[in-house]
Design a protein around this motif. Structure first.
Motif, PDB file in Angstrom:
ATOM      1  N   GLN A 380       0.835  -1.212   0.000  1.00 51.20           N
ATOM      2  CA  GLN A 380       0.000   0.000   0.000  1.00 51.20           C
ATOM      3  C   GLN A 380       0.868   1.260   0.000  1.00 51.20           C
ATOM      4  OE1 GLN A 380      -2.312  -1.659   3.303  1.00 51.20           O
ATOM      5  NE2 GLN A 380      -4.135  -0.866   2.300  1.00 51.20           N
ATOM      6  N   MET A 381       1.973   1.188   0.776  1.00 52.62           N
ATOM      7  CA  MET A 381       2.887   2.335   0.832  1.00 52.62           C
ATOM      8  C   MET A 381       3.466   2.622  -0.562  1.00 52.62           C
ATOM      9  SD  MET A 381       6.223   2.657   3.307  1.00 52.62           S
ATOM     10  CE  MET A 381       7.244   1.393   2.559  1.00 52.62           C
ATOM     11  N   ARG A 382       3.937   1.548  -1.238  1.00 54.52           N
ATOM     12  CA  ARG A 382       4.543   1.732  -2.574  1.00 54.52           C
ATOM     13  C   ARG A 382       3.498   2.185  -3.600  1.00 54.52           C
ATOM     14  NH1 ARG A 382       9.136   2.227  -0.702  1.00 54.52           N
ATOM     15  NH2 ARG A 382      10.263   0.426   0.058  1.00 54.52           N
ATOM     16  N   ILE A 383       2.301   1.598  -3.517  1.00 54.86           N
ATOM     17  CA  ILE A 383       1.243   1.978  -4.475  1.00 54.86           C
ATOM     18  C   ILE A 383       0.910   3.459  -4.294  1.00 54.86           C
ATOM     19  CG2 ILE A 383      -1.198   1.620  -5.097  1.00 54.86           C
ATOM     20  CD1 ILE A 383      -0.717  -1.378  -4.091  1.00 54.86           C
ATOM     21  N   ALA A 384       0.774   3.876  -3.032  1.00 54.16           N
ATOM     22  CA  ALA A 384       0.455   5.289  -2.766  1.00 54.16           C
ATOM     23  C   ALA A 384       1.583   6.192  -3.267  1.00 54.16           C
ATOM     24  CB  ALA A 384       0.225   5.493  -1.274  1.00 54.16           C
ATOM     25  N   GLN A 385       2.838   5.799  -3.031  1.00 50.11           N
ATOM     26  CA  GLN A 385       3.972   6.622  -3.490  1.00 50.11           C
ATOM     27  C   GLN A 385       3.919   6.802  -5.006  1.00 50.11           C
ATOM     28  OE1 GLN A 385       7.199   4.292  -1.898  1.00 50.11           O
ATOM     29  NE2 GLN A 385       7.289   5.443   0.027  1.00 50.11           N
ATOM     30  N   ARG A 386       3.620   5.706  -5.719  1.00 48.40           N
ATOM     31  CA  ARG A 386       3.590   5.798  -7.187  1.00 48.40           C
ATOM     32  C   ARG A 386       2.411   6.659  -7.661  1.00 48.40           C
ATOM     33  NH1 ARG A 386       4.662  -0.008  -6.853  1.00 48.40           N
ATOM     34  NH2 ARG A 386       6.910  -0.254  -6.914  1.00 48.40           N
ATOM     35  N   THR A 387       1.296   6.546  -6.941  1.00 44.43           N
ATOM     36  CA  THR A 387       0.117   7.328  -7.328  1.00 44.43           C
ATOM     37  C   THR A 387       0.387   8.823  -7.120  1.00 44.43           C
ATOM     38  OG1 THR A 387      -1.248   5.471  -6.638  1.00 44.43           O
ATOM     39  CG2 THR A 387      -2.393   7.557  -6.982  1.00 44.43           C
ATOM     40  N   ILE A 388       1.012   9.147  -5.990  1.00 44.78           N
ATOM     41  CA  ILE A 388       1.322  10.557  -5.696  1.00 44.78           C
ATOM     42  C   ILE A 388       2.332  11.085  -6.728  1.00 44.78           C
ATOM     43  CG2 ILE A 388       2.423  12.090  -4.000  1.00 44.78           C
ATOM     44  CD1 ILE A 388       1.201  10.072  -1.835  1.00 44.78           C
ATOM     45  N   ALA A 389       3.327  10.223  -7.059  1.00 45.04           N
ATOM     46  CA  ALA A 389       4.337  10.640  -8.048  1.00 45.04           C
ATOM     47  C   ALA A 389       3.690  10.869  -9.411  1.00 45.04           C
ATOM     48  CB  ALA A 389       5.441   9.587  -8.143  1.00 45.04           C
ATOM     49  N   ALA A 390       2.750   9.976  -9.787  1.00 48.04           N
ATOM     50  CA  ALA A 390       2.076  10.127 -11.086  1.00 48.04           C
ATOM     51  C   ALA A 390       1.344  11.464 -11.126  1.00 48.04           C
ATOM     52  CB  ALA A 390       1.099   8.974 -11.309  1.00 48.04           C
ATOM     53  N   TYR A 391       0.683  11.794 -10.015  1.00 48.87           N
ATOM     54  CA  TYR A 391      -0.066  13.060  -9.972  1.00 48.87           C
ATOM     55  C   TYR A 391       0.887  14.250 -10.085  1.00 48.87           C
ATOM     56  CZ  TYR A 391      -3.240  16.737  -8.693  1.00 48.87           C
ATOM     57  OH  TYR A 391      -3.980  17.897  -8.725  1.00 48.87           O
ATOM     58  N   LYS A 392       2.006  14.151  -9.346  1.00 46.10           N
ATOM     59  CA  LYS A 392       2.964  15.270  -9.379  1.00 46.10           C
ATOM     60  C   LYS A 392       3.542  15.437 -10.785  1.00 46.10           C
ATOM     61  CE  LYS A 392       4.639  15.411  -4.612  1.00 46.10           C
ATOM     62  NZ  LYS A 392       5.714  14.923  -3.725  1.00 46.10           N
ATOM     63  N   ASP A 393       3.815  14.303 -11.453  1.00 45.85           N
ATOM     64  CA  ASP A 393       4.449  14.362 -12.778  1.00 45.85           C
ATOM     65  C   ASP A 393       3.472  14.787 -13.876  1.00 45.85           C
ATOM     66  OD1 ASP A 393       6.738  13.567 -11.618  1.00 45.85           O
ATOM     67  OD2 ASP A 393       6.701  11.502 -12.361  1.00 45.85           O
ATOM     68  N   HIS A 394       2.229  14.271 -13.803  1.00 50.06           N
ATOM     69  CA  HIS A 394       1.306  14.460 -14.939  1.00 50.06           C
ATOM     70  C   HIS A 394       0.045  15.237 -14.577  1.00 50.06           C
ATOM     71  CE1 HIS A 394       3.816  11.371 -16.726  1.00 50.06           C
ATOM     72  NE2 HIS A 394       3.490  10.532 -15.772  1.00 50.06           N
ATOM     73  N   GLY A 395      -0.090  15.630 -13.324  1.00 54.42           N
ATOM     74  CA  GLY A 395      -1.322  16.313 -12.917  1.00 54.42           C
ATOM     75  C   GLY A 395      -2.516  15.377 -12.918  1.00 54.42           C
ATOM     76  N   SER A 396      -2.235  14.048 -12.970  1.00 55.82           N
ATOM     77  CA  SER A 396      -3.315  13.054 -12.988  1.00 55.82           C
ATOM     78  C   SER A 396      -2.779  11.748 -12.403  1.00 55.82           C
ATOM     79  CB  SER A 396      -3.765  12.811 -14.430  1.00 55.82           C
ATOM     80  OG  SER A 396      -4.443  11.584 -14.525  1.00 55.82           O
TER      81      SER A 396
END
Ligand code: FAD
Length: 406
Positions: A380-396
């Motif tokens: 869950q920690m890794r999934i959340a990190q990737r989701t937050i990174a995706a948002y920061k990188d692409h705004g989505s």
């Protein structure tokens, strides 16, 4: 983008053959295997393995040159899910943990001579192996904490430490052992190195086989006391132990999911079968809304599990980054497995709690799925990190949800 999970007629024929082999050859010997002890059990297993080899159902996860069936990961998902309808299926087809993950590791990381010495007999079914990483004193979830230490003495490494829950260690001919060799690495993840250890070996001392909630099942506690290994026993380079572990765990985690799907489906089949025959308050259980909800929830979860596993396998086959999809699949399938077996026990009532059906056994086995090979919370920690990174990188967050076209 087109995703096609249909199989060729040859693969459909393979599915039928694996299905029939499990039903006609393995299942009738299950009771004998459960009740047999020591060498008698091994003899039965070896005889089944010979039949599987002869039938051409052997090493579904390995390339042809190693005696395998050269399947892609989507195709492998089909074979593993068929094989795991019996607890012994993966053992018979030589695609069981931890050997299966160790084979991938050796194929990728071993030198040619290490492959001939360790991988060849493992693929031939002449040896078993184990993977020794977890330690009682530190959190297995964080391999940078590993305390088993090695220092160099001429051409040898001298290793001291403590491992536990090492599956298969009591019967293994060799271990892949993870050891801290670097005092001050640039990255905390670069402190560990993997070694190949022939077993038995001076300095490799089994303390006990750990009794677990499903009995004493061959997970050993090991004390490493001045274990000496020649430097040629190193697997991969110095400081690459963490990388090697991560490489190993990707496909190995997904292979667990493939096998868990078979177990979950079996529990759901049993749930429906029981609900159709058990009568209470004027109708069979299958007609009660409360029971239908349990069936529906299980069906939806199994459907999601299958899609997640197939999609992660598809990404591996295409050479795409699959870490996030495997992580999500591992978490979701492990939890679905526990929930579906639990519901099936509920529908069976006292019978489900007894050992007259396989459900109690399956439930005890399933519990470890939520923390081994990455605990729920780590995924869950890794999934959340990737989701937050995706948002920061692409705004989505879209890129973190499988990279699908919707
Ligand atoms: C049946 C079985 C077979 C196994 N076989 C092997 C084997 O062959 N080889 C091997 O090396 N190991 C093996 N293991 C060990 C397994 O890999 C570890 O149990 C796993 O890595 C978790 O480590 P741990 O038990 O030390 O739990 P810990 O790391 O102590 O974690 C305990 C709990 O703490 C929580 N937690 C930990 N870190 C975090 C965090 N950062 N954030 C939030 N929560 C957190 C989680 O809920 C986790 O379940 C096996 C275990 C079992 C049960």
């Amino acid at each position: 983008m087109s995703i096609d999970f249909s199989f060729t007629p040859e693969l459909e024929e393979l599915r039928d053959r694996v299905h029939a082999f499990v039903d006609e050859v393995i299942r009738p010997t299950e009771v004998e295997l459960e009740e047999a002890e020591g060498s008698q059990r091994l003899d039965t297993l070896i005889s089944l393995r010979k039949q599987a080899h002869k039938a051409g159902i052997w090493l579904p996860h390995m390339p042809e040159e190693w005696g395998g069936m050269d399947l892609g990961h989507v195709e492998l998902a089909m074979v593993q899910a068929e094989a795991a309808r019996s607890y012994y299926g993966p053992w018979v087809f030589n695609c069981q943990a931890p050997d299966e993950g160790n084979m991938h590791t050796l194929l990728h990381w071993a030198t040619d001579s290490q492959k001939e010495r360790y991988l060849r007999p493992l693929c031939d079914g002449r040896t078993w192996s184990c993977f020794a990483m977890t330690e009682p004193e530190v959190a297995g979830s964080d391999p940078t904490l590993i305390r088993t230490t090695g220092y160099q003495d001429g051409e040898e490494w001298v290793i001291n430490g403590h491992k536990w829950f090492i599956s298969n260690a009591h019967r293994a001919s060799f271990a892949i052992l993870i050891v801290r060799t670097e005092d001050d690495p640039d990255l905390p993840q670069a402190a560990n190195t993997a070694f190949l250890v022939d077993l038995p070996h001076d300095g490799w001392n089994e303390v006990r086989q750990i009794e677990t909630m499903h009995g004493s099942t061959g997970h050993s506690e090991i004390l490493l006391e001045d274990l000496r290994l020649h430097e040629s026993q190193m697997l991969g380079g110095r400081g690459q132990g963490h990388l090697l572990g991560q490489y190993r765990l990707g496909p190995a985690r997904l292979a667990h999911c493939m096998r868990w799907i078979a177990q979950a489906e079996m529990a759901l089949d049993m749930m429906v079968a029981r609900s159709l025959e058990r009568f209470s308050h004027g109708s069979v259980l299958a007609e009660k809304q409360g029971i239908q909800w349990m069936i529906a929830d299980s069906t939806m979860e199994l459907y999601q599990s299958k899609l997640m596993v197939l999609h992660a396998a598809y990404k591996i086959d295409r050479g795409e980054d699959f870490k996030s999809e495997v992580s999500m699949a591992k978490h979701f399938v492990a939890n679905s497995l526990n929930r579906i077996i639990d519901r099936s026990i509920q529908v069976h009532g006292a019978l489900g709690y007894s050992t007259d059906t396989p459900l109690a056994h399956m439930y005890q086995h399933a519990r470890w799925a939520r923390f081994a090979d990455g605990a729920d919370e780590i995924h869950q920690m890794r999934i959340a990190q990737r989701t937050i990174a995706a948002y920061k990188d692409h705004g989505s967050t879209a890129a973190a949800t499988g990279g699908l076209p919707i």
